[in-house]
Design a protein around this motif. Structure first.
Motif, PDB file in Angstrom:
ATOM      1  N   SER A  57       0.842  -1.189   0.000  1.00  0.00           N
ATOM      2  CA  SER A  57       0.000   0.000   0.000  1.00  0.00           C
ATOM      3  C   SER A  57       0.875   1.237   0.000  1.00  0.00           C
ATOM      4  CB  SER A  57      -0.909   0.020   1.236  1.00  0.00           C
ATOM      5  OG  SER A  57      -1.580   1.251   1.338  1.00  0.00           O
ATOM      6  N   SER A  58       0.605   2.143  -0.916  1.00  0.00           N
ATOM      7  CA  SER A  58       1.417   3.356  -0.993  1.00  0.00           C
ATOM      8  C   SER A  58       1.232   4.243   0.233  1.00  0.00           C
ATOM      9  CB  SER A  58       1.056   4.143  -2.263  1.00  0.00           C
ATOM     10  OG  SER A  58      -0.322   4.482  -2.255  1.00  0.00           O
ATOM     11  N   SER A  59       0.064   4.133   0.891  1.00  0.00           N
ATOM     12  CA  SER A  59      -0.193   4.990   2.046  1.00  0.00           C
ATOM     13  C   SER A  59       0.672   4.621   3.239  1.00  0.00           C
ATOM     14  CB  SER A  59      -1.677   4.907   2.433  1.00  0.00           C
ATOM     15  OG  SER A  59      -2.013   3.577   2.789  1.00  0.00           O
ATOM     16  N   SER A  60       1.124   3.353   3.325  1.00  0.00           N
ATOM     17  CA  SER A  60       1.921   2.932   4.463  1.00  0.00           C
ATOM     18  C   SER A  60       3.380   2.673   4.075  1.00  0.00           C
ATOM     19  CB  SER A  60       1.329   1.655   5.077  1.00  0.00           C
ATOM     20  OG  SER A  60       1.385   0.591   4.158  1.00  0.00           O
ATOM     21  N   TRP A  61       3.742   3.009   2.853  1.00  0.00           N
ATOM     22  CA  TRP A  61       5.111   2.793   2.388  1.00  0.00           C
ATOM     23  C   TRP A  61       6.057   3.687   3.165  1.00  0.00           C
ATOM     24  CZ3 TRP A  61       7.908  -0.468  -0.348  1.00  0.00           C
ATOM     25  CH2 TRP A  61       9.117  -0.053  -0.899  1.00  0.00           C
ATOM     26  N   LYS A  62       7.124   3.120   3.708  1.00  0.00           N
ATOM     27  CA  LYS A  62       8.076   3.890   4.499  1.00  0.00           C
ATOM     28  C   LYS A  62       8.847   4.858   3.607  1.00  0.00           C
ATOM     29  CE  LYS A  62       8.841   0.417   8.091  1.00  0.00           C
ATOM     30  NZ  LYS A  62       9.827  -0.475   8.732  1.00  0.00           N
ATOM     31  N   SER A  63       9.232   5.971   4.177  1.00  0.00           N
ATOM     32  CA  SER A  63      10.010   6.956   3.436  1.00  0.00           C
ATOM     33  C   SER A  63      11.437   6.461   3.232  1.00  0.00           C
ATOM     34  CB  SER A  63      10.032   8.285   4.189  1.00  0.00           C
ATOM     35  OG  SER A  63      10.779   8.152   5.403  1.00  0.00           O
ATOM     36  N   ASP A  64      12.138   7.081   2.273  1.00  0.00           N
ATOM     37  CA  ASP A  64      13.535   6.706   2.031  1.00  0.00           C
ATOM     38  C   ASP A  64      14.397   6.962   3.259  1.00  0.00           C
ATOM     39  OD1 ASP A  64      12.648   6.116  -0.464  1.00  0.00           O
ATOM     40  OD2 ASP A  64      13.759   7.670  -1.519  1.00  0.00           O
ATOM     41  N   ALA A  65      14.062   7.990   4.012  1.00  0.00           N
ATOM     42  CA  ALA A  65      14.837   8.296   5.223  1.00  0.00           C
ATOM     43  C   ALA A  65      14.691   7.176   6.257  1.00  0.00           C
ATOM     44  CB  ALA A  65      14.376   9.630   5.811  1.00  0.00           C
ATOM     45  N   GLU A  66      13.464   6.680   6.461  1.00  0.00           N
ATOM     46  CA  GLU A  66      13.234   5.592   7.411  1.00  0.00           C
ATOM     47  C   GLU A  66      13.948   4.315   6.974  1.00  0.00           C
ATOM     48  OE1 GLU A  66       8.925   5.846   9.329  1.00  0.00           O
ATOM     49  OE2 GLU A  66       8.836   6.093   7.157  1.00  0.00           O
ATOM     50  N   LEU A  67      13.831   3.994   5.686  1.00  0.00           N
ATOM     51  CA  LEU A  67      14.459   2.780   5.172  1.00  0.00           C
ATOM     52  C   LEU A  67      15.981   2.891   5.216  1.00  0.00           C
ATOM     53  CD1 LEU A  67      12.051   2.136   2.185  1.00  0.00           C
ATOM     54  CD2 LEU A  67      12.295   0.706   4.213  1.00  0.00           C
ATOM     55  N   SER A  68      16.509   4.083   4.995  1.00  0.00           N
ATOM     56  CA  SER A  68      17.952   4.282   5.066  1.00  0.00           C
ATOM     57  C   SER A  68      18.463   3.986   6.472  1.00  0.00           C
ATOM     58  CB  SER A  68      18.322   5.715   4.662  1.00  0.00           C
ATOM     59  OG  SER A  68      18.037   5.951   3.300  1.00  0.00           O
ATOM     60  N   LEU A  69      17.749   4.466   7.492  1.00  0.00           N
ATOM     61  CA  LEU A  69      18.133   4.191   8.878  1.00  0.00           C
ATOM     62  C   LEU A  69      18.150   2.691   9.142  1.00  0.00           C
ATOM     63  CD1 LEU A  69      16.226   6.895  10.983  1.00  0.00           C
ATOM     64  CD2 LEU A  69      18.699   6.699  10.649  1.00  0.00           C
TER      65      LEU A  69
END
Length: 244
Positions: A57-69
């Motif tokens: 779901s695009s609404s709950s897709w994590k941001s690049d910043a969160e995934l980078s961490l």
């Protein structure tokens, strides 16, 4: 030829060979560390892509910043790092993989924030255009293409040509095409269809009439007509190999 001459010749040959072999012996472990880093980058890109597919779901897709961490801590930090939400890898020895360092002990990933980057995108790759019209009616998502890219930039190795100015970087990309037309169970499938409106379930408009006919005694109406009274797990025989 005198023994002194032979000794001198052997010494010269050893020095010449050492000039070639010693850098090679130093480079072999370094190349192994690079290969290990590249493998971690591949695994990290797969993690990011599967993270998107699991959410679906695009609404709950994590941001690049969160995934980078998450990627920096779970794939490029110390191997025994705990899995914690919001945990970040620090630029200090305790949070580093001790194997990823040069011959002088300098870390190959000097600064996590600058040297490990994540880029993602979520899009719609449904092959049939008509599916976009039915997806909202059936409560289905249309975002099913998950693209994950992880890039690392190992530090140059001072005083060790050509690695002192090589400017090395590597990128690994994983793309997943998920099936957005899914449901948790048969009950959800039935509910989505019956509540999808006239375009999805036209018989729903006359369901009361058909249900009334179903009340007629079986001797007149055999078998009794009951709307939607069927087993979702049974495949009609005319759809099987060999037919009925």
């Amino acid at each position: 030829m005198s023994p002194t001459t032979l000794l001198g010749q052997a010494t010269v040959e050893f020095v010449v060979a050492a000039l070639v072999l010693v850098p090679l012996f130093i480079a072999i472990p370094l190349l192994g560390k690079y290969a290990d880093l590249f493998q971690a980058t591949e695994a990290a890109s797969r993690y990011v892509a599967f993270e998107g597919m699991a959410r679906n779901s695009s609404s709950s897709w994590k941001s690049d910043a969160e995934l980078s961490l998450e990627v920096r801590r779970r794939f490029f930090s110390n191997s025994d790092a705990p899995v914690k939400t919001g945990d970040a890898a620090g630029d200090f020895t305790a949070n580093r993989n001790p194997m990823w360092s040069d011959n002088a002990g300098r870390p190959l990933l000097a600064k996590f924030e600058d040297d490990v980057k994540v880029s993602t995108s979520v899009s719609d790759k449904n092959a049939v255009v008509a599916t976009k019209a039915f997806a909202p009616l059936l409560g289905l998502g249309t975002h099913n293409w998950y693209d994950a890219t992880v890039t690392i930039k190992p530090a140059d190795i001072p005083n060790f040509a050509p690695f002192d100015k090589i400017g090395l970087s590597t990128t690994r990309r994983t793309v997943l095409l998920a099936d957005a037309w899914t449901a948790r169970n048969n009950g959800q499938i039935r509910s989505r269809i019956e509540n999808g409106g006239v375009l999805v379930y036209p018989i729903g408009q006359i369901k009361p009439v058909v249900a009334l006919i179903g009340l007629i005694p079986p001797m007149v109406n055999d078998p009794a007509i009951v709307v939607s009274a069927f087993d979702w797990d049974v495949v009609p025989c005319d759809r099987l190999v060999g037919g009925c």
